[in-house]
Scaffold this motif. Structure first.
Motif, PDB file in Angstrom:
ATOM      1  N   THR A 219      35.215 -39.299  46.554  1.00  0.00           N
ATOM      2  CA  THR A 219      33.742 -38.688  46.108  1.00  0.00           C
ATOM      3  C   THR A 219      32.968 -37.939  47.260  1.00  0.00           C
ATOM      4  OG1 THR A 219      33.535 -41.116  45.273  1.00  0.00           O
ATOM      5  CG2 THR A 219      31.583 -39.943  45.887  1.00  0.00           C
ATOM      6  N   LEU A 220      32.263 -37.087  47.114  1.00  0.00           N
ATOM      7  CA  LEU A 220      31.440 -36.467  48.093  1.00  0.00           C
ATOM      8  C   LEU A 220      29.851 -36.797  48.115  1.00  0.00           C
ATOM      9  CD1 LEU A 220      32.663 -32.810  47.167  1.00  0.00           C
ATOM     10  CD2 LEU A 220      33.717 -34.318  48.873  1.00  0.00           C
ATOM     11  N   ALA A 221      29.529 -36.959  49.334  1.00  0.00           N
ATOM     12  CA  ALA A 221      28.247 -37.336  49.625  1.00  0.00           C
ATOM     13  C   ALA A 221      27.511 -36.233  50.588  1.00  0.00           C
ATOM     14  CB  ALA A 221      28.278 -38.664  50.204  1.00  0.00           C
ATOM     15  N   THR A 222      26.121 -35.910  49.985  1.00  0.00           N
ATOM     16  CA  THR A 222      25.483 -35.022  50.986  1.00  0.00           C
ATOM     17  C   THR A 222      24.285 -35.910  51.309  1.00  0.00           C
ATOM     18  OG1 THR A 222      24.084 -34.110  49.040  1.00  0.00           O
ATOM     19  CG2 THR A 222      26.212 -33.089  49.916  1.00  0.00           C
ATOM     20  N   CYS A 223      24.068 -35.836  52.741  1.00  0.00           N
ATOM     21  CA  CYS A 223      23.016 -36.607  53.334  1.00  0.00           C
ATOM     22  C   CYS A 223      22.191 -35.549  54.198  1.00  0.00           C
ATOM     23  CB  CYS A 223      23.507 -37.728  54.316  1.00  0.00           C
ATOM     24  SG  CYS A 223      24.636 -38.792  53.643  1.00  0.00           S
ATOM     25  N   THR A 224      20.663 -35.551  53.820  1.00  0.00           N
ATOM     26  CA  THR A 224      19.891 -34.730  54.510  1.00  0.00           C
ATOM     27  C   THR A 224      18.740 -35.371  54.989  1.00  0.00           C
ATOM     28  OG1 THR A 224      18.648 -34.282  52.225  1.00  0.00           O
ATOM     29  CG2 THR A 224      20.519 -32.754  52.775  1.00  0.00           C
ATOM     30  N   GLY A 225      18.129 -34.986  56.113  1.00  0.00           N
ATOM     31  CA  GLY A 225      17.202 -35.711  56.723  1.00  0.00           C
ATOM     32  C   GLY A 225      16.168 -34.767  57.362  1.00  0.00           C
ATOM     33  N   THR A 226      14.792 -35.105  57.579  1.00  0.00           N
ATOM     34  CA  THR A 226      13.932 -34.298  58.378  1.00  0.00           C
ATOM     35  C   THR A 226      12.850 -35.257  59.044  1.00  0.00           C
ATOM     36  OG1 THR A 226      12.384 -32.379  58.313  1.00  0.00           O
ATOM     37  CG2 THR A 226      12.330 -33.657  56.095  1.00  0.00           C
ATOM     38  N   ARG A 227      12.319 -34.431  60.044  1.00  0.00           N
ATOM     39  CA  ARG A 227      11.161 -35.350  60.664  1.00  0.00           C
ATOM     40  C   ARG A 227       9.897 -34.677  60.067  1.00  0.00           C
ATOM     41  NH1 ARG A 227      13.198 -39.928  63.446  1.00  0.00           N
ATOM     42  NH2 ARG A 227      14.567 -39.283  65.154  1.00  0.00           N
ATOM     43  N   CYS A 228       9.912 -33.566  59.301  1.00  0.00           N
ATOM     44  CA  CYS A 228       8.822 -32.656  59.146  1.00  0.00           C
ATOM     45  C   CYS A 228       8.265 -32.677  57.634  1.00  0.00           C
ATOM     46  CB  CYS A 228       8.871 -31.322  59.554  1.00  0.00           C
ATOM     47  SG  CYS A 228       9.389 -31.350  61.511  1.00  0.00           S
ATOM     48  N   ASN A 229       8.228 -33.831  56.696  1.00  0.00           N
ATOM     49  CA  ASN A 229       7.857 -33.816  55.353  1.00  0.00           C
ATOM     50  C   ASN A 229       6.456 -34.349  55.079  1.00  0.00           C
ATOM     51  OD1 ASN A 229       9.235 -33.560  52.736  1.00  0.00           O
ATOM     52  ND2 ASN A 229       8.275 -35.650  52.534  1.00  0.00           N
ATOM     53  N   GLY A 230       5.678 -33.339  55.079  1.00  0.00           N
ATOM     54  CA  GLY A 230       4.220 -33.349  55.196  1.00  0.00           C
ATOM     55  C   GLY A 230       3.528 -34.223  53.905  1.00  0.00           C
ATOM     56  N   ALA A 231       4.526 -33.942  52.871  1.00  0.00           N
ATOM     57  CA  ALA A 231       4.115 -34.815  51.577  1.00  0.00           C
ATOM     58  C   ALA A 231       4.107 -36.217  51.637  1.00  0.00           C
ATOM     59  CB  ALA A 231       4.829 -34.313  50.477  1.00  0.00           C
ATOM     60  N   GLY A 232       4.763 -36.707  52.730  1.00  0.00           N
ATOM     61  CA  GLY A 232       4.806 -38.209  52.712  1.00  0.00           C
ATOM     62  C   GLY A 232       6.278 -38.831  53.105  1.00  0.00           C
ATOM     63  N   TYR A 233       6.385 -39.970  53.082  1.00  0.00           N
ATOM     64  CA  TYR A 233       7.812 -40.609  53.421  1.00  0.00           C
ATOM     65  C   TYR A 233       8.703 -40.581  52.188  1.00  0.00           C
ATOM     66  CZ  TYR A 233      11.026 -44.138  55.436  1.00  0.00           C
ATOM     67  OH  TYR A 233      12.114 -44.843  55.738  1.00  0.00           O
ATOM     68  N   ASP A 234       9.698 -40.026  52.316  1.00  0.00           N
ATOM     69  CA  ASP A 234      10.422 -39.844  51.086  1.00  0.00           C
ATOM     70  C   ASP A 234      12.006 -40.379  51.417  1.00  0.00           C
ATOM     71  OD1 ASP A 234      11.630 -39.234  48.569  1.00  0.00           O
ATOM     72  OD2 ASP A 234      11.282 -37.100  48.487  1.00  0.00           O
ATOM     73  N   VAL A 235      12.383 -41.610  50.805  1.00  0.00           N
ATOM     74  CA  VAL A 235      13.730 -41.928  50.799  1.00  0.00           C
ATOM     75  C   VAL A 235      14.469 -42.042  49.639  1.00  0.00           C
ATOM     76  CG1 VAL A 235      15.190 -43.938  51.769  1.00  0.00           C
ATOM     77  CG2 VAL A 235      13.240 -42.891  53.203  1.00  0.00           C
ATOM     78  N   ARG A 236      15.598 -41.535  49.357  1.00  0.00           N
ATOM     79  CA  ARG A 236      15.954 -41.710  47.902  1.00  0.00           C
ATOM     80  C   ARG A 236      17.592 -41.572  48.177  1.00  0.00           C
ATOM     81  NH1 ARG A 236      14.242 -36.821  45.187  1.00  0.00           N
ATOM     82  NH2 ARG A 236      12.963 -36.250  46.917  1.00  0.00           N
ATOM     83  N   MET A 237      17.965 -42.106  47.102  1.00  0.00           N
ATOM     84  CA  MET A 237      19.486 -41.928  46.842  1.00  0.00           C
ATOM     85  C   MET A 237      20.101 -41.814  45.243  1.00  0.00           C
ATOM     86  SD  MET A 237      22.611 -44.919  47.786  1.00  0.00           S
ATOM     87  CE  MET A 237      24.288 -44.134  48.518  1.00  0.00           C
ATOM     88  N   ILE A 256       6.809 -36.282  45.745  1.00  0.00           N
ATOM     89  CA  ILE A 256       7.284 -35.005  45.162  1.00  0.00           C
ATOM     90  C   ILE A 256       6.803 -34.826  43.958  1.00  0.00           C
ATOM     91  CG2 ILE A 256       9.253 -36.020  43.965  1.00  0.00           C
ATOM     92  CD1 ILE A 256      10.926 -33.853  44.700  1.00  0.00           C
ATOM     93  N   ALA A 257       6.317 -33.600  43.655  1.00  0.00           N
ATOM     94  CA  ALA A 257       5.826 -32.947  42.466  1.00  0.00           C
ATOM     95  C   ALA A 257       6.870 -32.164  41.731  1.00  0.00           C
ATOM     96  CB  ALA A 257       4.563 -32.131  42.881  1.00  0.00           C
ATOM     97  N   SER A 258       6.618 -32.145  40.296  1.00  0.00           N
ATOM     98  CA  SER A 258       7.510 -31.527  39.386  1.00  0.00           C
ATOM     99  C   SER A 258       6.639 -30.149  39.096  1.00  0.00           C
ATOM    100  CB  SER A 258       7.644 -32.269  38.147  1.00  0.00           C
ATOM    101  OG  SER A 258       8.355 -31.201  37.161  1.00  0.00           O
ATOM    102  N   THR A 259       7.650 -29.011  39.071  1.00  0.00           N
ATOM    103  CA  THR A 259       6.904 -27.739  38.642  1.00  0.00           C
ATOM    104  C   THR A 259       7.022 -27.534  37.107  1.00  0.00           C
ATOM    105  OG1 THR A 259       9.102 -26.567  39.141  1.00  0.00           O
ATOM    106  CG2 THR A 259       7.389 -26.765  40.813  1.00  0.00           C
ATOM    107  N   GLU A 260       7.583 -28.444  36.253  1.00  0.00           N
ATOM    108  CA  GLU A 260       7.753 -28.277  34.812  1.00  0.00           C
ATOM    109  C   GLU A 260       6.513 -28.480  34.024  1.00  0.00           C
ATOM    110  OE1 GLU A 260      10.485 -27.074  33.448  1.00  0.00           O
ATOM    111  OE2 GLU A 260      11.494 -26.988  35.373  1.00  0.00           O
ATOM    112  N   PRO A 261       6.432 -27.987  33.347  1.00  0.00           N
ATOM    113  CA  PRO A 261       4.910 -28.096  32.174  1.00  0.00           C
ATOM    114  C   PRO A 261       4.719 -29.495  31.983  1.00  0.00           C
ATOM    115  CG  PRO A 261       6.034 -26.035  31.669  1.00  0.00           C
ATOM    116  CD  PRO A 261       7.001 -26.776  32.508  1.00  0.00           C
ATOM    117  N   HIS A 262       5.754 -29.903  31.503  1.00  0.00           N
ATOM    118  CA  HIS A 262       5.977 -31.448  30.970  1.00  0.00           C
ATOM    119  C   HIS A 262       6.233 -32.460  32.038  1.00  0.00           C
ATOM    120  CE1 HIS A 262       4.077 -29.680  27.493  1.00  0.00           C
ATOM    121  NE2 HIS A 262       5.433 -29.081  27.541  1.00  0.00           N
ATOM    122  N   GLY A 263       6.330 -32.234  33.259  1.00  0.00           N
ATOM    123  CA  GLY A 263       7.176 -33.243  34.134  1.00  0.00           C
ATOM    124  C   GLY A 263       5.962 -34.166  34.630  1.00  0.00           C
TER     125      GLY A 263
END
Length: 334
Positions: A219-237, A256-263
């Protein structure tokens, strides 16, 4: 039962309040390097404040919660287990891997009871994700994606002693990769960016990071992190298998906001920080410790489990510094 708690800052006072709400926790004895702060928290909760940390041990408690500054964790944990006290310690146990190994050898030599604070193990979404993976509903798991994004960098004084983004922040994601999948990390490749606030460059730290983890089953896992997410606190898996995929941490407050017309619409009240997002998990974590002390439960995260996550963080930091893949076998272990 009488529980001692050392450290009444932000996380310590939060833990003290959670313990005060536990019907089986008994009385609380609080201490802090700033005695006046301990008094203020104790008065608010109907607890007792000790004049100093030393009094917590001399006055006598049945268990200890360590929530002080990181550089005090190791000494207090060792003293507690040598005295036969069950101890809960906020992560990390120590400021580096060598000291962490030394602490855990002391714990095991004393046959001590130690629970380490990895609160996501008590979050409802992550627990459900684990059950789905282990049940086989997703089929063969092939990809895991995690992210931890803070809305703003912590103060420079905190960063200076934090251990860096991998050890301080992404270590929770590494713990979840192991805990949810049931597999070990075999190899890592990590990189980071310090293109944000100057304080990160000055400290030799990064404000944004990414790691690719190869698990022992492929299995492959990608883990990303940042201290600079102005939209708010976002923790997901996100967990993707051959039959289905699921996400923990995706709800109507995910910033997070969707860019899809019906998102879906953007969150009207995004999560602001970890205490708000994981409040119920912190509560459940302390309840589990109380039950452990009372002999009514098992240890949800002992020292060896905490060590496994830290070793992955250490491997990622080594990979970032040296610009290469790092096998977990390169790092010392118990």
């Amino acid at each position: 039962m009488r529980i001692g708690l050392i450290g009444t800052g932000r996380i310590g006072s939060f833990h003290a309040a959670a313990l005060a709400r536990q019907p089986d926790a008994g009385s609380l004895l609080l201490a802090d390097a700033d005695p006046a702060r301990a008094v203020r928290v104790a008065d608010r909760l109907g607890a007792t404040a000790a004049p100093s940390v030393e009094q917590v041990f001399t006055w006598g408690v049945d268990a200890l919660v360590v929530a002080c500054a990181t550089d005090g964790h190791a000494e207090l944990v060792v003293r507690a287990v040598r005295g036969g006290l069950p101890v809960f310690c906020e992560k990390p146990l120590a400021t580096d891997l060598a000291r962490t190994l030394a602490v855990l050898r002391e714990v095991e030599s004393a046959h001590g009871v130690l629970q380490v604070g990895f609160m996501r193990r008590f979050d409802a979404g992550y627990r459900t994700a684990r059950e789905l993976v282990r049940s086989g509903v997703l089929g063969r798991l092939h990809t895991v994606r995690t992210m931890t994004a803070d809305p703003a960098p912590p103060p420079a004084a905190y960063l200076a002693t934090s251990g860096g983004l991998y050890r301080d922040c992404l270590v929770h994601d590494f713990d979840m990769v192991r805990w949810v999948t049931g597999h070990e990390v075999a190899e890592v490749y990590a990189t980071g960016s310090d293109a944000g606030p100057a304080r990160f460059r000055e400290l030799g730290d990064v404000d944004t990071a990414a790691a690719l983890l190869a698990l022992d089953d492929g299995t492959l896992a990608t883990c990303t992190g940042t201290r600079c997410n102005g939209a708010g606190y976002d923790v997901r898996m996100e967990l993707a298998g051959e039959l289905d995929q699921v996400s923990a941490g995706l709800d109507d407050r995910t910033p997070i906001a969707s860019t899809e017309p019906h998102g879906p619409p953007p969150a009207s009240k995004p999560w602001t920080g970890f205490l708000e997002r994981f409040g119920p998990a912190y509560e459940a974590e302390l309840a589990a410790f109380v039950h452990l002390v009372r002999g009514e439960g098992t240890n949800a995260c002992d020292g060896r489990e905490a060590l496994a996550a830290l070793r992955i963080a250490e491997a990622c930091e080594l990979s970032r510094r040296e610009g290469r893949r790092v096998r977990m076998a390169e790092l010392p272990d118990l």
